[in-house]
Design an enzyme around this catalytic site. Structure first.
Site, PDB file in Angstrom:
ATOM      1  N   ASP A   1      32.838  13.504  33.589  1.00  0.00           N
ATOM      2  CA  ASP A   1      31.427  12.302  32.963  1.00  0.00           C
ATOM      3  C   ASP A   1      31.995  11.066  33.574  1.00  0.00           C
ATOM      4  O   ASP A   1      33.135  10.818  34.108  1.00  0.00           O
ATOM      5  CB  ASP A   1      31.090  12.859  32.122  1.00  0.00           C
ATOM      6  CG  ASP A   1      29.380  12.513  32.122  1.00  0.00           C
ATOM      7  OD1 ASP A   1      28.786  12.056  32.972  1.00  0.00           O
ATOM      8  OD2 ASP A   1      29.185  11.219  31.820  1.00  0.00           O
TER       9      ASP A   1
ATOM     10  N   VAL B   1      27.543  19.288  22.415  1.00  0.00           N
ATOM     11  CA  VAL B   1      26.073  19.524  22.082  1.00  0.00           C
ATOM     12  C   VAL B   1      25.622  20.649  23.218  1.00  0.00           C
ATOM     13  O   VAL B   1      25.974  20.977  24.817  1.00  0.00           O
ATOM     14  CB  VAL B   1      25.580  18.167  22.441  1.00  0.00           C
ATOM     15  CG1 VAL B   1      23.579  19.512  22.086  1.00  0.00           C
ATOM     16  CG2 VAL B   1      25.386  17.118  21.036  1.00  0.00           C
TER      17      VAL B   1
ATOM     18  N   GLY C   1      24.863  21.770  28.531  1.00  0.00           N
ATOM     19  CA  GLY C   1      25.181  21.657  27.784  1.00  0.00           C
ATOM     20  C   GLY C   1      26.485  20.017  28.399  1.00  0.00           C
ATOM     21  O   GLY C   1      25.770  19.722  28.857  1.00  0.00           O
ATOM     22  N   LYS C   2      26.807  19.214  27.115  1.00  0.00           N
ATOM     23  CA  LYS C   2      27.485  17.479  27.503  1.00  0.00           C
ATOM     24  C   LYS C   2      28.557  17.378  26.202  1.00  0.00           C
ATOM     25  O   LYS C   2      28.289  17.904  24.800  1.00  0.00           O
ATOM     26  CB  LYS C   2      26.758  16.719  26.828  1.00  0.00           C
ATOM     27  CG  LYS C   2      26.718  15.594  27.858  1.00  0.00           C
ATOM     28  CD  LYS C   2      26.590  16.527  29.511  1.00  0.00           C
ATOM     29  CE  LYS C   2      26.906  14.527  30.616  1.00  0.00           C
ATOM     30  NZ  LYS C   2      26.739  15.281  32.237  1.00  0.00           N
ATOM     31  N   GLY C   3      29.284  16.667  26.534  1.00  0.00           N
ATOM     32  CA  GLY C   3      29.948  16.659  25.053  1.00  0.00           C
ATOM     33  C   GLY C   3      30.588  15.155  25.664  1.00  0.00           C
ATOM     34  O   GLY C   3      30.455  13.991  26.136  1.00  0.00           O
TER      35      GLY C   3
END
Ligand code: NAD
Length: 421
Positions: free
Chosen positions: A151, A65, A110-112
């Site tokens: 992460d 995202v 952003g992040k995944g």
């Protein structure tokens, strides 16, 4: 498969949007900009078929995202966890936007994540999963577009595979596509401990502004991974007494101060905090209610809720994890005058040194560890002081102040750039 001991966080996206709505009201945000920021710019859902060691292939679900790009390319980690959801990844991407803005580095958020349980997977399976996930993201990531990082449950090794896969696809080495890589392939000195070190700097500043000092301060830490482990080690080295630590297996307490170096060795040997001989057993719930100067949640989201916020007895909470406090718990802490240094400020050391790693990768010019740590300290202390000044000036809590500073900076970038076309 969701491991039985895990409670999956819910409503994190509602919490994140609620925080934005509160900040918008506070700074009188333009309604159109507010509407833009309530949603991510882009969300990608991918299937990640992966060969397993037994010859079958399994299809995992992955997300990336990108919340906002107005201040620069998206930046944010990739999480491997059974509880990953699109809502969670979206909330984490939104928090990354505010985090980069609050420490004033030129990125959006952003992040995944991939829904998987790495504890039940071999290294070969994780490598194949990572390489296929990277291939699926190839259109949306890149050093100028979106730069992933580690992460929960993702390591420097995994970032190395990501970098290699991307580089193979484009035909040359692209170290700046990812941060948190091994040093030997372009990682930054100081990155591994950066988030924990950043928390130490803001905890030190928070203690100072509250009339206390690190020497002799007591701390309890939930989560003993990359963030909690580094924080505990560095805070103890600075003279604080780390009295309790926990991980998913349970916790240990020693009011005289834990030997953090010995605990780290125990965790390396056994893979868990529980069973450490240098303290007594304690549950995660008991740790959160301990009387101490600094409480650092450094595990997952939604740790402080309406159910347990009233029982917190720490003088201050410095949020190592992302989103550990629900809006209800935030209100209780504000009423009770518990001083909270919010996640977007407290744990921004990781993304700050990621930014340094990206700069070094783009320039192929590498800095000493000392230089990295000095620059990190300067960024964290400046950010803390700006947020603290805003909190004092507006007579608001630190989370509201951090959001006011961050959302204000992003809104200014949107105003100055305008809306295309
Ligand atoms: P990690 O996987 O290295 O460590 C997570 C730790 O939390 C482990 O010790 C694990 O046992 C513990 N844990 C997991 N579930 C738990 C539970 N239910 N109760 C108690 N302990 C539990 O992950 P990390 O990188 O240290 O990340 C921790 C938090 O910090 C996450 O919220 C992450 O988003 C945030 N964060 C990480 C970074 C980074 O640089 N790694 C940067 C900023 C924020």
């Amino acid at each position: 498969m969701v491991a039985a001991h895990l409670t999956c966080p819910t409503n994190v996206l509602e919490s994140a949007v609620q925080q934005l709505d509160d900040a918008a009201a506070m700074i009188d945000l333009d309604p159109a900009i507010h509407a833009k920021l309530r949603r991510p710019r882009r969300a990608l859902i991918v299937s990640v078929p992966t060969h397993m060691d037994d010859g079958r292939f399994e299809v995992f679900l992955g997300y990336r995202v990108q919340h906002n790009m107005d201040r620069g390319p998206c930046k944010g980690g990739i999480r491997y966890h059974p509880c990953v959801t699109l809502d969670e990844v979206t909330a984490l991407a939104m928090w990354m936007t505010w985090k980069c803005a609050v420490v004033n580095i030129p990125y959006g958020g952003g992040k995944g994540g991939v829904i998987c349980d790495p504890a039940c997977m071999s290294m070969d399976e994780l490598e194949r999963l990572t390489r296929r996930f990277t291939a699926e993201l190839i259109e949306v990531i890149g050093p100028e577009e979106d730069i992933p990082a580690p992460d929960v449950n993702t390591s420097d090794r995994i970032m190395g595979w990501l970098m290699d896969t991307y580089s193979m696809q484009v035909g040359h080495s692209v170290p700046a596509v990812v941060t948190g890589k091994p040093i030997a392939i372009g990682g930054s000195l100081g990155r591994a401990q950066a988030t924990g070190r950043g928390i130490v700097f803001v905890a030190r500043e928070a203690l100072r502004t509250r009339g206390m000092s690190v020497a002799g301060a007591t701390a309890a830490v939930q989560g003993f991974g990359k963030v909690g482990g580094a924080f505990a080690e560095l805070f103890a080295e600075m003279g604080a007494k780390v009295i309790a630590v926990s991980d998913v297996s349970g916790g240990v307490i020693n009011q005289a101060g834990l030997d953090v170096a010995a605990l780290t060795r125990h965790v390396i040997d056994t893979g868990r905090v529980a069973g450490f001989a240098g303290g007594d057993a304690i549950t995660n719930d008991e740790l959160l209610a301990l009387e101490c100067d600094v409480l650092v949640p450094a595990a997952l989201e939604n740790v402080f809720t309406a159910d347990n916020a009233a029982s917190v007895r720490a003088k201050m909470i410095v949020e190592g994890a992302n989103g550990p406090t629900t809006p209800e718990a935030h209100s209780i802490f504000t009423e009770r005058d518990v001083f909270v240094v919010p996640d977007i400020l407290a744990n921004a050391g990781g993304v700050t040194v990621s930014y340094f790693e990206w700069c070094q990768g783009l320039q192929h010019l590498f800095w000493t560890e000392d230089e990295v740590n000095r620059r990190l300290e300067s960024v964290m202390v400046n950010a803390y002081n700006e947020v603290y000044a805003c909190a004092c000036e507006r007579r608001i809590d630190m989370r509201s102040a951090a959001m006011a500073v961050a959302v204000g900076r992003v809104a200014e970038a949107i105003r100055l750039r305008g809306i295309y076309p």
